[in-house]
Design an enzyme around this catalytic site. Structure first.
Site, PDB file in Angstrom:
ATOM      1  N   GLU A  76     -57.836 -29.585  51.463  1.00 50.28           N
ATOM      2  CA  GLU A  76     -58.071 -28.499  52.153  1.00 50.28           C
ATOM      3  C   GLU A  76     -57.494 -28.454  53.808  1.00 50.28           C
ATOM      4  O   GLU A  76     -57.317 -27.205  54.163  1.00 50.28           O
ATOM      5  CB  GLU A  76     -59.799 -28.666  52.469  1.00 50.28           C
ATOM      6  CG  GLU A  76     -60.651 -28.871  51.137  1.00 50.28           C
ATOM      7  CD  GLU A  76     -60.329 -27.793  50.475  1.00 50.28           C
ATOM      8  OE1 GLU A  76     -59.887 -26.515  50.629  1.00 50.28           O
ATOM      9  OE2 GLU A  76     -61.037 -27.750  49.074  1.00 50.28           O
ATOM     10  N   TYR A 114     -53.163 -24.357  40.482  1.00 48.77           N
ATOM     11  CA  TYR A 114     -52.887 -25.810  41.088  1.00 48.77           C
ATOM     12  C   TYR A 114     -51.970 -26.825  40.594  1.00 48.77           C
ATOM     13  O   TYR A 114     -50.953 -26.715  41.043  1.00 48.77           O
ATOM     14  CB  TYR A 114     -54.414 -26.224  41.037  1.00 48.77           C
ATOM     15  CG  TYR A 114     -55.527 -25.846  41.497  1.00 48.77           C
ATOM     16  CD1 TYR A 114     -56.029 -26.185  42.819  1.00 48.77           C
ATOM     17  CD2 TYR A 114     -56.248 -24.756  41.266  1.00 48.77           C
ATOM     18  CE1 TYR A 114     -56.960 -25.409  43.709  1.00 48.77           C
ATOM     19  CE2 TYR A 114     -57.279 -24.170  41.734  1.00 48.77           C
ATOM     20  CZ  TYR A 114     -57.648 -24.499  42.912  1.00 48.77           C
ATOM     21  OH  TYR A 114     -58.483 -23.960  43.552  1.00 48.77           O
TER      22      TYR A 114
END
Length: 551
Positions: A339, A413
């Site tokens: 993050e 991803y």
């Protein structure tokens, strides 16, 4: 899913269809999807400069009341515009120059009409007052909405996550990624016995007459509306300083009081080495003015700019697991790293359309490997990025459908990271690759971008012909197959399962223990080999390809 080790020879007949085509999937997009995802003249006619979001959160009733002031610059002459607010929330009124404006709704889109034409270049503003009960997330952060939770002591713990779902699910906004507001004042009112944390820097806390307090946070840098957030709870707070490339960066940590004893050593150990690694690879942290905050959240995590959401229970890896299966994924806290990596890719560089979300996730997923490399060496990084291939689905293309607020495959991803790792091998110069990453963050600093812009920049700076590689990995579900056989000390090879014109070089073993480049195309080619048989021929595992013995 069974891990694919590409350094071994893989028989693909059960894995791939020879006639595999680009999988577009079946979609039935609606008028509501278009209103949300399309940049129409009613949206492009104004550029957002500043918001003042002022919201009171009623935890007991799970509702909100408040307003948002839109400050904008007209990009063309117009009399009508669109903003967005979910239809389950009530618009009380829209005020312009002390007068209420007429408005109409269509799904979650709201259209207002001004009394006279607003001319191009004029700066103006209006304010929307609203109330209601926002959507409550069922499985945050994978679905969007409010999270009404409680901490270990039973005290309220409330937040929101809305990427993809939409910031307009809880506040009136121009809900399109292409237009980031230049700055925003976030005023959140909460019961006086709780604390509230939002993006940016705290300007003031005001006592209200109804046993509430209003926290006023100001964000100085451009920010996307899905990143604007709040955290409400009983927090412990401590600060630190990181001496970074652009000077002193303030670090603020907010953990629940009940967890602060565990949180402090955990975060203190992780954050500074991570920031040092990311600044090495990507350039200076993009939001020195607003600082860096890590905030414990009642959901797993989200890249809320300058107020990163953390919910990994202070475990190493992803909820205590290694996503790569290599062992290296347990050397760091996945949520802190992933993050925070989004501060560069996702927050600094933001895709204009969510269909291009690979720009956020592929680079950020690769940031995990790059940080591993910075701390533990190149072998560790390679093992990590090869390990995450086991999670690639190749279900639908990475790039989604444009103009309808549609993401592509979750392969953005792991597959996206492996595409970038493959491109790095083709560049044959790690320092040049590092400068390319830093250049992306400098060139597109605080900007919204398209896939074409990123592709063109990488092609130019690498000096390589990458267009077919991008087509292959981003726009199809096909994994390139190196088709080969060895006969009379000659390697016969070609690409199959590829887009037309695909001719990516790849390293293979032409002599035992060494990798050398070959240059396959869709037609058979040959090269001499020495002491290489079909039993010891391998491809360099750094390339995300599959290998098939043809005959």
């Amino acid at each position: 899913m069974k891990r694919l080790f590409l350094s071994t020879i893989i028989v693909l007949s059960a894995f791939l269809h020879a006639d595999a085509q680009l999988l577009k999937g079946k979609h039935n997009f609606s008028r509501a999807d278009t209103l949300r995802g399309m940049l129409t003249p009613l949206r492009t006619c104004y550029d957002i400069n500043y918001y003042h979001l002022d919201v009171k959160v009623d935890i007991d009733h799970k509702s909100v009341t408040g307003s948002n002031e839109f400050n904008f610059t007209a990009t063309t002459d117009f009399k009508q515009l669109q903003f967005d607010l979910f239809s389950n929330l009530k618009i009380e009124k829209v005020v312009y120059k002390n007068e209420e404006l007429p408005f109409k709704r269509e799904f979650n889109a709201v259209f207002i009409t001004f009394p006279s034409t607003i001319k191009k270049g004029v700066k103006d503003k209006f304010e929307v007052f609203y109330s209601g009960s926002p959507v409550i997330a069922r499985n945050p952060p994978w679905d969007g909405g409010f999270i009404f939770s409680k901490d270990k002591s039973g005290a309220p713990w409330v937040s929101v996550a809305c990427q993809g779902f939409g910031a307009s699910s809880w506040w009136p906004t121009k809900d399109h990624q292409s237009d980031e507001v230049d700055s925003v004042l976030i005023s959140i009112s909460v019961p006086k016995d709780l604390q509230e944390v939002s993006n940016g820097r705290l300007r003031s806390v005001t006592d209200l007459p109804d046993n509430y307090k209003k926290y006023n946070w100001f964000v100085s840098n451009p920010i996307n509306n899905y990143n604007i957030t709040f955290y409400i709870g009983k927090y412990a707070h401590w600060t630190d300083l990181y001496k970074g490339e652009n000077g002193d960066l303030t670090l603020d940590y907010w953990a629940l009081k009940a967890d602060s004893a565990v949180a402090r050593p955990h975060w203190d150990a992780d954050v500074k080495p991570m920031l040092k690694a990311f600044e090495h690879w990507f350039g200076p942290y993009p939001f020195y003015k607003d600082g860096y905050k890590l905030v414990q959240s009642p959901h797993l995590g989200m890249e809320h700019q300058s107020a990163v959401a953390y919910g990994n229970e202070f475990k190493m890896g992803y909820r205590g697991n290694d996503l790569s299966g290599s062992g290296w994924g347990l050397k760091f806290d996945f949520i802190t790293v992933h993050e925070s990596g989004h501060e560069w890719f996702g927050n600094n560089i933001t895709s204009k359309d969510i269909a291009d979300m690979w720009i956020h996730e592929s680079f950020t997923n690769y940031s995990e490997a790059l940080m591993t490399e910075y701390l533990y060496g190149k072998k560790a990084s390679t093992e990590y990025v090869v390990g995450i291939r086991a999670k690639i689905q190749n279900d639908v293309p990475i790039i989604g459908n444009y103009n309808v607020n549609s993401e592509g495959s979750g392969d953005m991803y792991y597959k996206g990271a492996n595409m970038l790792h493959t491109i790095r091998q083709l560049m044959q110069n790690d320092e040049k690759f590092r400068q390319l990453l830093r250049g992306l963050n400098k060139t597109f600093y605080h900007q919204t971008v398209t896939t074409a812009q990123i592709e063109n920049y990488m092609i130019k700076e690498s000096g390589l012909k990458l267009s077919k590689i991008f087509d292959q990995y981003l726009r199809t579900t096909k994994v390139p197959v190196l088709d080969y056989y060895i006969k009379n000390d000659q390697l016969n090879y070609r690409w199959t399962n590829v887009v037309n014109g695909f001719s990516m070089p790849v390293k293979v073993s032409l002599t035992p223990g060494n990798f050398s480049f070959i240059y396959p195309a869709e037609q058979w080619k040959t090269v001499n080999v020495k002491d290489i048989t079909e039993g010891n021929f391998i491809a360099d595992p750094n390339f995300y390809i599959l290998v098939k013995k043809s005959k």
